[in-house]
Design an enzyme around this catalytic site. Structure first.
Site, PDB file in Angstrom:
ATOM      1  N   GLY A 140       0.553  -1.300   0.281  1.00 28.59           N
ATOM      2  CA  GLY A 140      -0.063   0.200   0.095  1.00 28.59           C
ATOM      3  C   GLY A 140       0.802   0.869  -0.523  1.00 28.59           C
ATOM      4  O   GLY A 140       0.220   2.552  -0.335  1.00 28.59           O
ATOM      5  N   THR A 146       3.474   4.887   1.140  1.00 32.02           N
ATOM      6  CA  THR A 146       2.866   6.030   1.740  1.00 32.02           C
ATOM      7  C   THR A 146       1.948   5.754   1.787  1.00 32.02           C
ATOM      8  O   THR A 146       1.791   6.317   2.496  1.00 32.02           O
ATOM      9  CB  THR A 146       3.554   6.660   0.903  1.00 32.02           C
ATOM     10  OG1 THR A 146       5.038   6.870   0.824  1.00 32.02           O
ATOM     11  CG2 THR A 146       3.872   8.186   2.003  1.00 32.02           C
ATOM     12  N   CYS A 147       0.828   6.202   1.145  1.00 31.10           N
ATOM     13  CA  CYS A 147      -0.753   6.656   0.805  1.00 31.10           C
ATOM     14  C   CYS A 147      -1.471   5.829   2.352  1.00 31.10           C
ATOM     15  O   CYS A 147      -1.692   6.155   3.392  1.00 31.10           O
ATOM     16  CB  CYS A 147      -0.758   5.829  -0.097  1.00 31.10           C
ATOM     17  SG  CYS A 147      -2.967   7.327  -0.528  1.00 31.10           S
ATOM     18  N   SER A 205       8.516   7.942  -3.087  1.00 30.27           N
ATOM     19  CA  SER A 205       8.812   9.295  -2.098  1.00 30.27           C
ATOM     20  C   SER A 205       9.298   9.519  -0.260  1.00 30.27           C
ATOM     21  O   SER A 205       8.925   8.450  -0.066  1.00 30.27           O
ATOM     22  CB  SER A 205       8.084  10.479  -1.900  1.00 30.27           C
ATOM     23  OG  SER A 205       7.276  10.517  -1.411  1.00 30.27           O
ATOM     24  N   ALA A 215       3.299  24.651   5.615  1.00 30.92           N
ATOM     25  CA  ALA A 215       1.979  25.114   5.060  1.00 30.92           C
ATOM     26  C   ALA A 215       1.382  24.985   3.671  1.00 30.92           C
ATOM     27  O   ALA A 215       0.786  25.419   3.245  1.00 30.92           O
ATOM     28  CB  ALA A 215       1.347  26.745   5.282  1.00 30.92           C
ATOM     29  N   GLY A 271       1.219  19.422   6.588  1.00 32.19           N
ATOM     30  CA  GLY A 271       1.598  20.424   7.588  1.00 32.19           C
ATOM     31  C   GLY A 271      -0.500  21.387   8.027  1.00 32.19           C
ATOM     32  O   GLY A 271       0.132  21.043   9.608  1.00 32.19           O
ATOM     33  N   GLU A 304      -2.902  19.656   7.210  1.00 32.64           N
ATOM     34  CA  GLU A 304      -3.931  18.884   7.854  1.00 32.64           C
ATOM     35  C   GLU A 304      -3.138  18.460   9.419  1.00 32.64           C
ATOM     36  O   GLU A 304      -4.011  18.069   9.818  1.00 32.64           O
ATOM     37  CB  GLU A 304      -3.614  17.467   7.006  1.00 32.64           C
ATOM     38  CG  GLU A 304      -5.145  17.816   5.906  1.00 32.64           C
ATOM     39  CD  GLU A 304      -4.345  16.351   4.871  1.00 32.64           C
ATOM     40  OE1 GLU A 304      -4.549  15.318   5.326  1.00 32.64           O
ATOM     41  OE2 GLU A 304      -4.765  16.836   3.612  1.00 32.64           O
ATOM     42  N   GLU A 362       5.796  29.048   7.762  1.00 34.29           N
ATOM     43  CA  GLU A 362       5.981  29.057   5.978  1.00 34.29           C
ATOM     44  C   GLU A 362       7.085  30.735   5.281  1.00 34.29           C
ATOM     45  O   GLU A 362       6.218  31.008   5.797  1.00 34.29           O
ATOM     46  CB  GLU A 362       4.416  29.274   5.577  1.00 34.29           C
ATOM     47  CG  GLU A 362       3.585  29.558   4.057  1.00 34.29           C
ATOM     48  CD  GLU A 362       4.747  27.837   3.501  1.00 34.29           C
ATOM     49  OE1 GLU A 362       4.711  26.791   3.306  1.00 34.29           O
ATOM     50  OE2 GLU A 362       5.871  28.431   2.143  1.00 34.29           O
ATOM     51  N   HIS A 393     -31.774  18.705  -3.848  1.00 33.67           N
ATOM     52  CA  HIS A 393     -32.244  19.355  -3.199  1.00 33.67           C
ATOM     53  C   HIS A 393     -32.668  19.343  -2.520  1.00 33.67           C
ATOM     54  O   HIS A 393     -33.752  18.528  -2.486  1.00 33.67           O
ATOM     55  CB  HIS A 393     -33.376  21.097  -3.833  1.00 33.67           C
ATOM     56  CG  HIS A 393     -33.294  22.165  -3.198  1.00 33.67           C
ATOM     57  ND1 HIS A 393     -32.559  22.952  -2.782  1.00 33.67           N
ATOM     58  CD2 HIS A 393     -34.516  21.548  -2.237  1.00 33.67           C
ATOM     59  CE1 HIS A 393     -33.238  23.223  -2.241  1.00 33.67           C
ATOM     60  NE2 HIS A 393     -34.422  22.494  -1.228  1.00 33.67           N
TER      61      HIS A 393
END
Ligand code: FAD
Length: 468
Positions: free
Chosen positions: A41, A43-44, A148, A184, A188, A190, A206, A447
Site C-alpha cells: 500500500g 506511503t499513502c 518518495s 503550510a 502541514g 492537516e 511558512e 435539492h
C-alpha cells in the site's frame, strides 16, 4: 521459450505500483510486485493519505462535539479524549486497507515478493529479503514505483522525538503542549489541525507569503487561513527558519522575516516542507536510467525511462506528488506496456487540503489565468446562501468557477467546503469532457445539496445566480 519468468515486475506497492500490477494482470500479463516494507500500500495507505484522514475524521468529530453540539441541542458534558483508542482505530483503518491490497494481489494472481528490489539490467530484478537472502526475477518489463520520502532540513535532522516528519506526526503517543509546523502545504495544515483540535498550541511557519500556496487559488488560502486561525492555529508567514537548537526538553528555531530576526520554542517540530523522490540504493544511473535535475527519474510522455523496458510512475517521477496521479499513471503504464493507448491528463488533476472546511482545486486559478493572459469570467457562490449547508451547519466556504470568456469552457474550479473533496469531482468530470459553465448551470442538481452551490457558481459565470 521466453527467457523471462514475468512480463512485468513492479518495484513498490504504493497506489502507483499496486494499481499498475492489477491493470497489467487484467490485461493478461504475468506480474510480480516487490515490496520492502511489511505491508503493501506504500506511503499513502500506511503513513500518508489514509492514516491522516482517519485522524482528521476523529478529531473533527471531537471539535464539532465541543464547538457545535450545543447549538444542535445536544448536551455533551465532560468530553474526553482517549488518544490510544483514536490511534488504534487509525491503525485498524490502515490494516483493513493494506490487507485489502494483499487480497487484490491474490485475486489478480499477482505474485508478491518481499524484499528490496533493484534492477540489475532491463530484464533482471534482484530482490534482497530482510535476512539478506537474494534472488533474481527475470522479466520483460520493470516498473519503478518507489515513491518518495520526507525532505529533511540540513540543520534540523529528523530524530523521531523532537524533530519529526509526518511518519511520526500521525502516531504521537501523547498530545504535545506545543507544536511548531514548518510548511503550510497540505500535510502541514492537516496534521497541524489534528494536533490543534487535540489541544496542542500549534504554530505553522511558512516561507511563502500565504498558506496552501502551491496549486490553490489565493482566495482559498485566505479563507482557509481564517478558519484555521479560528481553530486557534497561529501562522508565521513569509518566515524563513535558518537554524535550530534541539534539546531533551524541546526545540528552538531561529530565522527571519520582514520584521527581522525571529525565534520560536516548542515541545516538538514537525517538518513538512515537502517530499523527495525515493530511489535510494537502486544505482539507476549505473544501468543507464537518466534522472532529472531535481533528482526524479526522467520519463517520456509514455512513462518510459531512458532504458527500453524500464518504466517509472508516481512520486518518483515528475508531477504533483499525489496518490491519484500515481494511480492514473499506474493504469496508463500497464495499458502502454500491453500495447494500448494509456494516457494521463495532467492538466486536470484535482488537489485537496483535508482541513475543516476542506479546500479543493482543479485546473487554472484566477491568478494563473491572468498571468497567461487568458480572458476569463468568474462565478462565485457562498455556502451561506445554500440551504443544505445551513441545515448541516457547514456554511463556511464558497465555490468559484473559472470559465473562458470567449468559449465559456470551464478552465478551473476552486472550492472551500466541508466536503470540497467530493464536490470537486463533478467539475473534474465536466472539464474532462471539455464542458462549459452553461452545461454545469443547466445540469439538474438534487435539492437540498451542497452541490447546488457548484451549479449556482456556474450560473454566476453569466451573472445569473438564482439564490444570491
Ligand atoms: C501524511 C501524508 C498525507 C498524504 N495525503 C495525501 C492525500 O490525502 N491525497 C493524496 O493524493 N496524496 C496524499 N499523500 C501523498 C501520497 O501518499 C503519495 O503521492 C503516494 O503514496 C505516491 O504513490 P507511489 O505509488 O508513487 O509511492 P508510495 O506510496 O510512496 O509507495 C512506494 C512503495 O515502494 C516501496 N519501495 C521503495 N523502494 C523499494 C525497493 N527498492 N524495493 C521494494 N520496495 C520499495 C516503498 O516501501 C513503498 O511501499 C500524502 C502523503 C503523506 C506523507
Amino acid at each position: 521459450m521466453p527467457d523471462f519468468d514475468y512480463q512485468l515486475v513492479v518495484i513498490g506497492s504504493g497506489p502507483g505500483g499496486y494499481i499498475a500490477a492489477i491493470r497489467a494482470a487484467q490485461l493478461g500479463l504475468k506480474v510480480a510486485i516487490v515490496e520492502k516494507d511489511k505491508t503493501l500500500g506504500g506511503t499513502c495507505l500506511n503513513v500518508g493519505c489514509i492514516p491522516s484522514k482517519a485522524l482528521l475524521a476523529s478529531t473533527e468529530h471531537l471539535h464539532f462535539a465541543r464547538e457545535r453540539f450545543a447549538a444542535h441541542g445536544i448536551i455533551a458534558k465532560d468530553l474526553q479524549v482517549d488518544l490510544g483508542a483514536m490511534m488504534k482505530r487509525k491503525s485498524e483503518v490502515v490494516g483493513k486497507l493494506t490487507s485489502g491490497v494483499a487480497y487484490l494481489m491474490k485475486k489478480n494472481k499477482i505474485e508478491v515478493v518481499r524484499g528490496f528490489g533493484k534492477p540489475l539490467d532491463a530484464g533482471t530484478v534482484e530482490v534482497t529479503d530482510e535476512n539478506g537472502a537474494k534472488k533474481t526475477l527475470k522479466t520483460q518489463n520493470i516498473l519503478l514505483a518507489t515513491g518518495s520520502a520526507p525532505i529533511e532540513l540540513p540543520f534540523l535532522k529528523f530524530d523521531g522525538k523532537r524533530v519529526i516528519s509526518s511518519d511520526q506526526g500521525i502516531a504521537l503517543e501523547k498530545v504535545p503542549k506545543s507544536l511548531l509546523v514548518i510548511g503550510a502545504g497540505a500535510i502541514g495544515l492537516e496534521l497541524g489541525s489534528v494536533w490543534r483540535r487535540l489541544g496542542a498550541e500549534v504554530t505553522v511557519i511558512e516561507f511563502l507569503p500565504r498558506i496552501a500556496a502551491v496549486g490553490f487559488d489565493a482566495e482559498i488560502s485566505k479563507i482557509l487561513q481564517r478558519s484555521l486561525e479560528k481553530l486557534g492555529v497561529k501562522f508565521e508567514l513569509g518566515t524563513k527558519i535558518e537554524s535550530a537548537k534541539v534539546t531533551d526538553k524541546g526545540v528552538e528555531l531561529s530565522g527571519s522575516n520582514a520584521s527581522g530576526a525571529v525565534t520560536y520554542k516548542a515541545d516538538l517540530v514537525l517538518v513538512a516542507v515537502g517530499r523527495k523522490p525515493f530511489a535510494a540504493g537502486l544505482d539507476l544511473e549505473k544501468i543507464g536510467v537518466k534522472m532529472t535535475e531535481r533528482g526524479r527519474i526522467a520519463t517520456d510522455a509514455h512513462l518510459r525511462t531512458s532504458v527500453p523496458g524500464i518504466w517509472a510512475i508516481g512520486d518518483v517521477i515528475d508531477g504533483p506528488m499525489l496518490a491519484h496521479k500515481a494511480h492514473e499513471e499506474g493504469v496508463a503504464v500497464a495499458e502502454l506496456m500491453a500495447g494500448k493507448p494509456g494516457e494521463v491528463n495532467y492538466r486536470i488533476i484535482p488537489g485537496v487540503v483535508y482541513t475543516a472546511p476542506e479546500a479543493a482545486s482543479v485546473g487554472l486559478t484566477e491568478e494563473e489565468a491572468k498571468e497567461k493572459n487568458i480572458a476569463v469570467r468568474v462565478g462565485k457562490f457562498s455556502f451561506t446562501a445554500n440551504g443544505r449547508a445551513i441545515a448541516n451547519d457547514t456554511t463556511e466556504g464558497f465555490v468559484k468557477i473559472i470559465a473562458d470568456a470567449k468559449t465559456d469552457r470551464v478552465l478551473g474550479a476552486h472550492i472551500v467546503a466541508s466536503n470540497a473533496s467530493e464536490l470537486i469531482a463533478e467539475t473534474v468530470l465536466l472539464m474532462e469532457f471539455g464542458g462549459s459553465a452553461e452545461d454545469l448551470a443547466r445540469t439538474v442538481h438534487a435539492h437540498p445539496t451542497m452541490s447546488e452551490a457548484v451549479k449556482e457558481a456556474a450560473l454566476g459565470v453569466d451573472g445569473r445566480m438564482l439564490s444570491a
